[in-house]
Design a protein around this motif. Structure first.
Motif, PDB file in Angstrom:
ATOM      1  N   ILE A  67       0.837  -1.204   0.000  1.00  0.00           N
ATOM      2  CA  ILE A  67       0.000   0.000   0.000  1.00  0.00           C
ATOM      3  C   ILE A  67       0.871   1.253   0.000  1.00  0.00           C
ATOM      4  O   ILE A  67       0.630   2.212  -0.739  1.00  0.00           O
ATOM      5  CB  ILE A  67      -0.941   0.002   1.221  1.00  0.00           C
ATOM      6  CG1 ILE A  67      -1.973  -1.121   1.098  1.00  0.00           C
ATOM      7  CG2 ILE A  67      -1.624   1.351   1.381  1.00  0.00           C
ATOM      8  CD1 ILE A  67      -2.819  -1.318   2.349  1.00  0.00           C
ATOM      9  N   LEU A  73      -3.841   2.182  -7.370  1.00  0.00           N
ATOM     10  CA  LEU A  73      -4.672   1.070  -6.927  1.00  0.00           C
ATOM     11  C   LEU A  73      -5.572   0.645  -8.080  1.00  0.00           C
ATOM     12  O   LEU A  73      -6.248   1.476  -8.688  1.00  0.00           O
ATOM     13  CB  LEU A  73      -5.530   1.488  -5.733  1.00  0.00           C
ATOM     14  CG  LEU A  73      -6.610   0.504  -5.276  1.00  0.00           C
ATOM     15  CD1 LEU A  73      -5.983  -0.796  -4.774  1.00  0.00           C
ATOM     16  CD2 LEU A  73      -7.489   1.145  -4.186  1.00  0.00           C
ATOM     17  N   LEU A 158      -8.604  -0.096   1.195  1.00  0.00           N
ATOM     18  CA  LEU A 158      -7.583   0.315   0.234  1.00  0.00           C
ATOM     19  C   LEU A 158      -7.915   1.675  -0.368  1.00  0.00           C
ATOM     20  O   LEU A 158      -7.036   2.539  -0.530  1.00  0.00           O
ATOM     21  CB  LEU A 158      -7.460  -0.726  -0.874  1.00  0.00           C
ATOM     22  CG  LEU A 158      -6.910  -2.093  -0.453  1.00  0.00           C
ATOM     23  CD1 LEU A 158      -7.017  -3.076  -1.615  1.00  0.00           C
ATOM     24  CD2 LEU A 158      -5.469  -1.974   0.014  1.00  0.00           C
ATOM     25  N   PHE A 162      -5.435   4.984  -0.270  1.00  0.00           N
ATOM     26  CA  PHE A 162      -4.912   5.653  -1.458  1.00  0.00           C
ATOM     27  C   PHE A 162      -5.451   7.071  -1.593  1.00  0.00           C
ATOM     28  O   PHE A 162      -4.721   7.981  -2.000  1.00  0.00           O
ATOM     29  CB  PHE A 162      -5.224   4.834  -2.713  1.00  0.00           C
ATOM     30  CG  PHE A 162      -4.232   3.743  -2.965  1.00  0.00           C
ATOM     31  CD1 PHE A 162      -3.277   3.855  -3.962  1.00  0.00           C
ATOM     32  CD2 PHE A 162      -4.226   2.593  -2.178  1.00  0.00           C
ATOM     33  CE1 PHE A 162      -2.342   2.857  -4.179  1.00  0.00           C
ATOM     34  CE2 PHE A 162      -3.298   1.585  -2.385  1.00  0.00           C
ATOM     35  CZ  PHE A 162      -2.349   1.710  -3.387  1.00  0.00           C
ATOM     36  N   SER A 169      -7.058   5.545  -8.121  1.00  0.00           N
ATOM     37  CA  SER A 169      -7.582   4.176  -8.154  1.00  0.00           C
ATOM     38  C   SER A 169      -8.425   4.022  -9.409  1.00  0.00           C
ATOM     39  O   SER A 169      -9.154   4.940  -9.786  1.00  0.00           O
ATOM     40  CB  SER A 169      -8.412   3.869  -6.905  1.00  0.00           C
ATOM     41  OG  SER A 169      -9.544   4.709  -6.826  1.00  0.00           O
TER      42      SER A 169
END
Length: 293
Positions: A67, A73, A158, A162, A169
Motif C-alpha cells: 500500500i 490502486l 484500500l 490511497f 484508483s
C-alpha cells in the motif's frame, strides 16, 4: 422498489461468499499476496473479500508495504458505488419472468421467505428482477443487515488509504461490463446463483466462515475448496464469471508490465486460486510471479 442503502450492490458482488453475522472477537488475517516484477515494474496482487464484518484486521506488514509503495490502486470496478447502483437499476429488471417463488423448487418457499425477511425485503422487491439480479439484491440486503458490509471490506480500506495520499484508483472493468457478464448467463445458471443467495441469506453462514478462515490464513487450497462447490451445479458460472474475466485481466496486467511503476491490484480471492488463477495465467505469459505472503 430498488431503494437500498449505499454500497449494497457492491456488497452483493461478493455473492460467492455467503453472508455471515461475524463474531465479536478480532480476526487477525494474513491474506495471500503475490508480486509480479521485472526490472522497473512491480505489480502486487491481493486477493480480497469484498464484504467483511468489522472485526477483521487484514493489513499485515507485507500488505501495508505494498500500500505504501504502490503508485496506483487497481480494483475490479472503479470506486463509484453510486454509479454501480444506477447501472444495476438500469439492467436488473426482466420481462416475462415468473415471480421469484416460481423460479425455485416448491419445497424451498419457506427458505425464500426467511431470506427475504433477513434482508428486510418483500417478494414485490424482487419478483420483476432477472434471476441474477434478484440473487444480488437478496445476498446484499442480508449481508448488510448482519453487519457484513462493503464499508468493512478490503477494497474500502484500500480506497481510503490511497485517497488519503492522493493516489489514483481505477477499475479493471466497468460496472456495465461486469453486470453484462451475469446477464449473459443462461437462466439455469442464474437460478443456481439465486438458490445460493437464498440459502445464504436464510442463515447459512458456515460457507462464509470457512472461506473467511481460509482467506485469513492465506491458504490457497482451502480457499479453492470452499469456493469450488459454488460452480459444480453450473460450470458456466466458473467459465464466464471467473475464468474469462481473469483472462481479460491477465492481458491488462501483462500489458501494464511494459510501463515502469508500482501498482497494487486487488480482486476477489476466487480469481487468485485454483488451476485457472490469475497468477497461473501470468506465469503462462512468461512473467515472474512470486508469493509474498
Amino acid at each position: 422498489m430498488l431503494r437500498r442503502r449505499p454500497g449494497l450492490i457492491a456488497a452483493a458482488l461478493a455473492l460467492l461468499l455467503p453472508a455471515s453475522c461475524g463474531g465479536p472477537a478480532p480476526i487477525e488475517a494474513r491474506p495471500a499476496l503475490w508480486r509480479v516484477s521485472d526490472g522497473d515494474t512491480t505489480i502486487w496482487l491481493l486477493g480480497t473479500i469484498h464484504v467483511l464484518p468489522a472485526n477483521v484486521h487484514w493489513q499485515t506488514p507485507a500488505i501495508r508495504d505494498a500500500i505504501d509503495h504502490a503508485d496506483t490502486l487497481v480494483m475490479e470496478l472503479p470506486d463509484d458505488p453510486a454509479g454501480t447502483t444506477r447501472m444495476f437499476r438500469q439492467v436488473a429488471m426482466g420481462k416475462g419472468l415468473p415471480p421469484i417463488a416460481g423460479r425455485i423448487a416448491p419445497g424451498r418457499h419457506a427458505t425464500l421467505a426467511a431470506a427475504l425477511t433477513a434482508g428486510g425485503l418483500d417478494a414485490g422487491a424482487v419478483d420483476g428482477m432477472k434471476s441474477w439480479a434478484a440473487a444480488f439484491l437478496i445476498a446484499g440486503a442480508a449481508s448488510n443487515a448482519q453487519g457484513v458490509t462493503r464499508e468493512n471490506g478490503v477494497e474500502a480500506g484500500l480506497i481510503a488509504a490511497f485517497a488519503g495520499r492522493h493516489r489514483p484508483s481505477v477499475g479493471l472493468e466497468t460496472a456495465a461490463a461486469q453486470f453484462a457478464t451475469f446477464d449473459r448467463l443462461s437462466e439455469a445458471a442464474q437460478r443456481v446463483l439465486l438458490e445460493r443467495a437464498i440459502d445464504s441469506a436464510a442463515g447459512g453462514s458456515a460457507d462464509y466462515q470457512a472461506t473467511l478462515a481460509a482467506w485469513a490464513a492465506g491458504d490457497e487450497r482451502r480457499i479453492a475448496a470452499t469456493i469450488d462447490p459454488a460452480f459444480r451445479a453450473a460450470p458456466e458460472i466458473a467459465a464466464r464469471v471467473v475464468k474469462a474475466r481473469s483472462m481479460a485481466w491477465a492481458g491488462k496486467i501483462a500489458g501494464r508490465m511494459a510501463k515502469p511503476g508500482r501498482v497494487l491490484v486487488a480482486v476477489g480471492v476466487g480469481h487468485l486460486v485454483g488451476a485457472d488463477s490469475l497468477p497461473a495465467m501470468l506465469r503462462a505469459r512468461g512473467l515472474k510471479v512470486a508469493r509474498v505472503e
